[in-house]
Design an enzyme around this catalytic site. Structure first.
Site, PDB file in Angstrom:
ATOM      1  N   ARG A 132       1.980 -10.368   7.365  1.00 64.63           N
ATOM      2  CA  ARG A 132       1.861  -9.189   6.508  1.00 64.63           C
ATOM      3  C   ARG A 132       3.052  -8.246   6.738  1.00 64.63           C
ATOM      4  O   ARG A 132       2.920  -7.222   7.426  1.00 64.63           O
ATOM      5  CB  ARG A 132       0.565  -8.438   6.801  1.00 64.63           C
ATOM      6  CG  ARG A 132      -0.701  -9.276   6.716  1.00 64.63           C
ATOM      7  CD  ARG A 132      -1.938  -8.400   6.885  1.00 64.63           C
ATOM      8  NE  ARG A 132      -1.934  -7.638   8.115  1.00 64.63           N
ATOM      9  CZ  ARG A 132      -2.420  -8.046   9.284  1.00 64.63           C
ATOM     10  NH1 ARG A 132      -2.957  -9.252   9.396  1.00 64.63           N
ATOM     11  NH2 ARG A 132      -2.370  -7.268  10.358  1.00 64.63           N
ATOM     12  N   HIS A 140      -5.181  -7.004  13.818  1.00 59.30           N
ATOM     13  CA  HIS A 140      -3.968  -6.185  13.810  1.00 59.30           C
ATOM     14  C   HIS A 140      -3.529  -5.918  15.242  1.00 59.30           C
ATOM     15  O   HIS A 140      -4.351  -5.529  16.083  1.00 59.30           O
ATOM     16  CB  HIS A 140      -4.223  -4.863  13.082  1.00 59.30           C
ATOM     17  CG  HIS A 140      -2.969  -4.101  12.776  1.00 59.30           C
ATOM     18  ND1 HIS A 140      -1.986  -4.587  11.948  1.00 59.30           N
ATOM     19  CD2 HIS A 140      -2.531  -2.890  13.202  1.00 59.30           C
ATOM     20  CE1 HIS A 140      -1.002  -3.707  11.854  1.00 59.30           C
ATOM     21  NE2 HIS A 140      -1.303  -2.670  12.622  1.00 59.30           N
ATOM     22  N   ARG A 179     -10.314  -0.009  15.562  1.00 55.65           N
ATOM     23  CA  ARG A 179     -10.287   0.754  14.318  1.00 55.65           C
ATOM     24  C   ARG A 179     -11.314   0.095  13.403  1.00 55.65           C
ATOM     25  O   ARG A 179     -12.502   0.299  13.566  1.00 55.65           O
ATOM     26  CB  ARG A 179      -8.865   0.752  13.723  1.00 55.65           C
ATOM     27  CG  ARG A 179      -8.665   1.710  12.556  1.00 55.65           C
ATOM     28  CD  ARG A 179      -7.203   1.785  12.130  1.00 55.65           C
ATOM     29  NE  ARG A 179      -6.674   0.502  11.677  1.00 55.65           N
ATOM     30  CZ  ARG A 179      -5.435   0.313  11.228  1.00 55.65           C
ATOM     31  NH1 ARG A 179      -4.592   1.336  11.186  1.00 55.65           N
ATOM     32  NH2 ARG A 179      -5.032  -0.871  10.840  1.00 55.65           N
ATOM     33  N   TYR A 218      14.061  31.343   2.978  1.00 55.23           N
ATOM     34  CA  TYR A 218      12.866  32.031   3.460  1.00 55.23           C
ATOM     35  C   TYR A 218      13.022  32.458   4.923  1.00 55.23           C
ATOM     36  O   TYR A 218      13.558  31.720   5.754  1.00 55.23           O
ATOM     37  CB  TYR A 218      11.637  31.112   3.339  1.00 55.23           C
ATOM     38  CG  TYR A 218      11.108  30.962   1.933  1.00 55.23           C
ATOM     39  CD1 TYR A 218      10.589  32.052   1.240  1.00 55.23           C
ATOM     40  CD2 TYR A 218      11.103  29.725   1.299  1.00 55.23           C
ATOM     41  CE1 TYR A 218      10.090  31.924  -0.040  1.00 55.23           C
ATOM     42  CE2 TYR A 218      10.601  29.570   0.017  1.00 55.23           C
ATOM     43  CZ  TYR A 218      10.096  30.676  -0.654  1.00 55.23           C
ATOM     44  OH  TYR A 218       9.599  30.532  -1.930  1.00 55.23           O
ATOM     45  N   CYS A 275      12.571  24.434   0.975  1.00 51.65           N
ATOM     46  CA  CYS A 275      11.556  25.015   0.094  1.00 51.65           C
ATOM     47  C   CYS A 275      10.712  23.893  -0.523  1.00 51.65           C
ATOM     48  O   CYS A 275      10.968  22.709  -0.317  1.00 51.65           O
ATOM     49  CB  CYS A 275      12.217  25.822  -1.006  1.00 51.65           C
ATOM     50  SG  CYS A 275      13.471  26.987  -0.439  1.00 51.65           S
ATOM     51  N   ASP A 302      10.701  23.029  -3.603  1.00 47.68           N
ATOM     52  CA  ASP A 302      11.426  22.315  -4.651  1.00 47.68           C
ATOM     53  C   ASP A 302      12.940  22.288  -4.463  1.00 47.68           C
ATOM     54  O   ASP A 302      13.636  21.672  -5.259  1.00 47.68           O
ATOM     55  CB  ASP A 302      11.124  22.953  -6.012  1.00 47.68           C
ATOM     56  CG  ASP A 302       9.640  23.150  -6.230  1.00 47.68           C
ATOM     57  OD1 ASP A 302       8.908  22.152  -6.198  1.00 47.68           O
ATOM     58  OD2 ASP A 302       9.217  24.315  -6.397  1.00 47.68           O
ATOM     59  N   LYS A 352       0.843  -1.195   0.000  1.00 47.09           N
ATOM     60  CA  LYS A 352       0.000   0.000   0.000  1.00 47.09           C
ATOM     61  C   LYS A 352       0.882   1.251   0.000  1.00 47.09           C
ATOM     62  O   LYS A 352       2.083   1.176   0.246  1.00 47.09           O
ATOM     63  CB  LYS A 352      -0.910   0.005   1.224  1.00 47.09           C
ATOM     64  CG  LYS A 352      -0.173   0.050   2.561  1.00 47.09           C
ATOM     65  CD  LYS A 352      -1.142   0.003   3.730  1.00 47.09           C
ATOM     66  CE  LYS A 352      -0.387   0.037   5.055  1.00 47.09           C
ATOM     67  NZ  LYS A 352      -1.297   0.061   6.217  1.00 47.09           N
TER      68      LYS A 352
END
Length: 715
Positions: free
Chosen positions: A558, A499, A471, A604, A652, A654, A377
């Site tokens: 798992r 779980h 859950r 920044y 930042c 990027d 996942k």
């Protein structure tokens, strides 16, 4: 989702098209019926090359217009390389045949290289290169509608130099025009007159094919092909054809055929792509091979004079040789090391050998009969769900766990085999997709089960049992409710699982709580057995359940984060001291090195002020790539030239900046490591997660999709 992977029909037809090209050059029905052979080789088989061109236009041109210049560059690079290899491959045959023994061998050779192709079938490659260049230029200058109009006009010019040449010769000015054209190129089926209309048609269909319907496309294809057949037979009767490659009705026939292929469902086969092209390239060599072999063994009458058997022998030899060459090329590509990859920005390196090692290590601490359900996942925790799942399939793992139906469908569309369990909730309204893609759905409550059952479709499910996490799942104390789920006539219950919410903790109260969860699960199983229910596969251990409670006897486990070679936190201790090896490394290339004087600020908010003359390296990676902003201002580090350098200023979106004053000879293009090893230094994912105030599960799964991922095997 990768667009190319969705079109199984296009992939399958690639091989059919390659075989049709073989028919053109072997005339399979010539010893049976001249007319039948004409229909097969000069009408039906003429869809092959336009199909290849439309495929290129379909996948390359939309990407180019969406600022995907890399894909266009890759097309030119790959096609030119293939053409170069093909020229060298057939050069001995050319020299033996005296192809360039003319009055002007240099001019003849140049014309063949640029337009005609150096062997009779290689014209397609320079045509694809020139046609793509013309198409891009037209789109850039004229827009899509005007570009198609110009392409139609170019095709019309080509028609009168091809199938309608007999008509053109009767008009003096056209005869003079085409004499000039044929002094430059031998045919008009080339990159200027022939290729653009099909490349642009592919581009057009990429935008509009999904609006069309299969019945309409089938009818259109049938009618347009019938008209093209009639056209071809009339032209043959009139004797007008110079080289029967271009027909008035061919573009329409191709558009409808290509639409049908885009609507053709099923599992795509990526290997058809290189295989079909290899067959296209080598089949003339197989013609020579079959003819030579037949002469040696004295079977000319069988394999040369009999056109049907001749075609079959060439086709089988081409397909077999093409398959062998393709498999060798694919294997070589898979073994390519990371040193041969290049990225000018930021990327992740995924060592599949370490993935296999981790699975074998985890397997060694489990009971022999216990299997794996690989948790992939969240894009396989940032590692790439498709590549990881394919590799797991390859090494024998046939069960996978995902979080959502979209993740499950994505795996199926990319050919992943075995059970795919959706761990999260799926709305019953999507049950048809669950059935269609053979996905196993988690039942999160009795009400959820009833809703799924009421859809009256057979569905594989697993029951989530709440043993204390509170859950998802039906409460373990509600044995009768779980039995009602198992009684649902339309639901095939193939698993029961829970779980362990505190299995990562060594604290005595957490171990006590975990043992209580395990006992609750066992009590439920005993109740079901007592009431006469057959127990399906059961599983309760995730990564920490494996490492801290390895002796639980379940059908499978798992593994999640441990499968990828890390623990959630650097401080975590486990009962089993497993030799886990990190699968992922994160790297970026230095794009700028600048000097900052004492007292100047960086980034920044001026959050960093230099206390000395400082050398700053700028890296093109930021929080939009998943790197936590909390690593700013010295909380995080990078590795460069085997030494550590602190991140300065605020990260930042990027970019980030690092202080490399104490690292000599830093230059643009140098590779920095943000997770992984460089020389004797290592920055682990656990370390980065701790510095960012999170866990590795979050850190890795947040790594963005714009990071390229390179897969390799280190051993």
């Amino acid at each position: 989702m990768n667009r190319e992977k969705q079109y199984a029909g296009i992939d399958r037809f690639r091989l059919i098209a390659a075989i049709l090209v073989i028919t053109i050059h072997t005339s399979p029905l010539s010893s049976v019926s001249g007319t039948a052979d004409f229909i097969l080789t000069r009408v039906i088989a003429r869809v092959a090359v336009p199909f290849f061109l439309m495929t290129s236009g379909f996948f390359v041109l939309p990407a180019y217009l969406n600022n995907g210049k890399e894909k266009l560059f890759h097309f030119f690079q790959k096609t030119a390389l293939l053409y170069g290899i093909s020229i060298l491959l057939f050069l001995p045959v050319n020299l033996y045949a005296g192809t360039w023994r003319t009055a002007s061998p240099g001019a003849h050779f140049l014309k063949d290289i640029l337009i005609n192709g150096t062997f009779y079938h290689l014209w397609y490659l320079p045509a694809a290169l020139l046609g793509m260049g013309v198409s891009v230029l037209l789109l850039k200058m004229c827009g899509s509608r005007k570009s198609m109009g110009i392409a139609v006009l170019l095709y019309a010019v080509g028609l009168f130099g091809d199938s309608y040449y007999g008509a053109a010769k009767q008009l003096p000015f056209l005869n003079s025009f085409y004499n000039e054209v044929f002094s430059v190129c031998d045919y008009t089926r080339n990159g200027l007159f022939f290729a653009p209309i099909f490349l642009l048609s592919g581009f057009y269909l990429a935008k509009h094919a999904k609006q069309l319907r299969l019945k309409g496309c089938t009818a259109g294809c049938f009618v347009s092909f019938a008209l093209m057949l009639a056209e071809a037979l009339i032209l043959r009767f009139l004797g007008w054809q110079h080289f029967d490659s271009m027909y008035v009705f061919l573009p329409g026939c191709m558009i409808f055929l290509f639409c049908i292929l885009t609507l053709w469902g099923g599992k795509a086969k990526a290997i058809y792509r290189p295989w079909s092209m290899v067959v296209y390239i080598i089949h003339p060599l197989m013609i020579l091979f079959v003819r030579r072999a037949a002469k040696i063994v004295g079977l000319q009458a069988l394999f040369i004079q009999n056109s049907v058997l001749h075609f079959l022998a060439v086709a089988v030899a081409s397909l077999a040789a093409g398959w062998i060459i393709t498999k060798l090329l694919v294997r070589k590509k898979k073994k390519t090391t990371m040193s041969k990859t290049y990225c000018d920005r930021a990327w992740a390196e995924i060592d599949l050998s370490n993935l296999k090692h981790n699975l074998e290590t985890l397997k060694s601490v489990l009971p022999p009969e216990c299997g794996f359900m690989a948790v992939v996942k969240a894009n396989a925790y940032g590692h790439g769900d498709i590549a990881v799942s394919r590799y797991c399939n390859k090494i024998g793992i046939g069960r996978f766990a995902v979080a959502t139906i979209e993740e499950g469908i994505r795996l199926r569309l990319h050919g992943i085999k075995g059970e795919i369990l959706i761990l999260g909730y799926t709305d019953p309204q999507r049950i048809r997709e669950l059935v269609q893609y053979r996905l196993t759905q988690t039942v999160v409550s009795l009400e959820h089960a009833r809703q799924l059952n009421s859809c009256h479709l057979p569905l594989c499910v697993q029951i989530a049992v709440d043993t204390g996490m509170h859950r998802l799942g039906e409460d373990c104390k509600h044995g009768k409710e779980i039995e009602k789920i198992m009684d649902c006539e339309n639901l095939k219950v193939c698993g029961l699982y829970s779980h362990l919410c505190a299995s990562d903790s060594e604290a005595s109260e957490d171990r006590e709580y975990t043992n209580r969860q395990i006992q609750n699960f066992r009590d439920l199983l005993n109740l079901l057995k007592q009431d006469g229910y057959s127990i399906p596969h059961v599983h309760i251990q995730s990564s920490y359940g494996i490492l801290n409670y390895p002796d639980l006897r379940c059908n499978y486990v798992r593994p999640g984060i441990a499968m990828y070679g890390v623990l959630s936190s650097a401080s975590d201790q486990t009962v089993m001291s497993a030799d886990l090896r990190p699968v992922l490394s994160l790297k970026a290339r230095v794009i700028l090195v600048r000097m900052v004087s004492s007292g100047e600020s960086v980034g920044y908010g001026r959050s960093f002020t230099a206390e000395r003359e400082t050398t700053v390296a700028v890296l093109p990676i930021g929080y939009a790539d998943g790197l936590p902003r909390s690593l700013s201002c010295g909380n995080g580090e990078i590795l460069l030239h085997g030494r550590r350098a602190p991140i300065i200023g605020r990260i930042c979106m990027d970019q980030l900046m690092a202080d490399v004053t104490d690292i000599p000879d830093v230059n643009p293009g140098d590779v920095a490591t943000l997770i992984g090893c460089d020389g004797q230094e290592t920055i682990s994912a656990e370390q980065v997660a701790d510095e960012a105030g999170t866990i590795t599960n979050e850190l890795l799964s947040r790594l963005g999709t714009r990071l390229e991922r390179f897969y390799f095997q280190s051993s």
